[in-house]
Enzyme design. Sequence first.
Site, short mmCIF file in Angstrom:
data_model
loop_
_atom_site.label_atom_id
_atom_site.label_comp_id
_atom_site.label_asym_id
_atom_site.label_seq_id
_atom_site.Cartn_x
_atom_site.Cartn_y
_atom_site.Cartn_z
N LEU A 72 24.29 -12.26 98.90
CA LEU A 72 24.62 -13.62 99.11
C LEU A 72 25.76 -14.03 100.23
O LEU A 72 26.60 -13.28 100.12
CB LEU A 72 25.03 -14.28 97.91
CG LEU A 72 25.46 -15.69 97.49
CD1 LEU A 72 24.46 -16.66 97.76
CD2 LEU A 72 26.15 -15.91 96.04
N CYS A 73 25.54 -14.86 100.93
CA CYS A 73 26.60 -15.44 101.88
C CYS A 73 26.74 -16.86 101.94
O CYS A 73 26.30 -17.54 101.04
CB CYS A 73 26.55 -14.82 103.23
SG CYS A 73 25.17 -15.48 104.18
N HIS A 74 27.05 -17.51 102.89
CA HIS A 74 27.37 -18.99 103.13
C HIS A 74 25.93 -19.62 103.42
O HIS A 74 25.52 -20.51 102.75
CB HIS A 74 28.19 -19.31 104.13
CG HIS A 74 28.74 -20.74 104.24
ND1 HIS A 74 29.42 -21.25 105.30
CD2 HIS A 74 28.50 -21.74 103.40
CE1 HIS A 74 29.29 -22.51 105.04
NE2 HIS A 74 29.11 -23.04 103.82
N ILE A 101 25.20 -19.66 99.62
CA ILE A 101 25.75 -20.36 98.49
C ILE A 101 25.63 -22.00 99.08
O ILE A 101 25.48 -22.81 98.00
CB ILE A 101 27.26 -20.21 98.31
CG1 ILE A 101 27.59 -20.77 97.00
CG2 ILE A 101 27.93 -20.50 99.45
CD1 ILE A 101 28.94 -19.74 96.32
#
Length: 115
Positions: A72-74, A101
């Site tokens: 998971l990242c931005h 996210i």
Amino acid sequence: MLTQVLPAQFQQWLAPYTAKGVAPVVLDVREPWEIAQSSIRPGEGFELRSIPMHEIPGRLQELDPDQPVACLCHHGARSMSVAAFLINHGFEDVSNITGGIDAWSLSADPGVPRY
């Protein structure tokens, strides 16, 4: 194998693992300042871990190659790079949380702040 998981379908992705008593790792590869602004809530059936992308090579031993990982990242680009890196280093069950996210906030949990 690298799979893509939409945040809105995360619980569906998680269900087969929890049915087998397996707790995948959601690996948040964002920077600490990003996590301070917005983070998913630790949930039942998965372990939430944070290792910034640039620290992954030096901290690879902290991850179990036999445990499923969802990165998971931005927005999904950094996590995709980390997912590919993990696969190239012997991890077999790796997924990327598509849209990061930001998409999680829009489609899975509106209580997660956007930034």
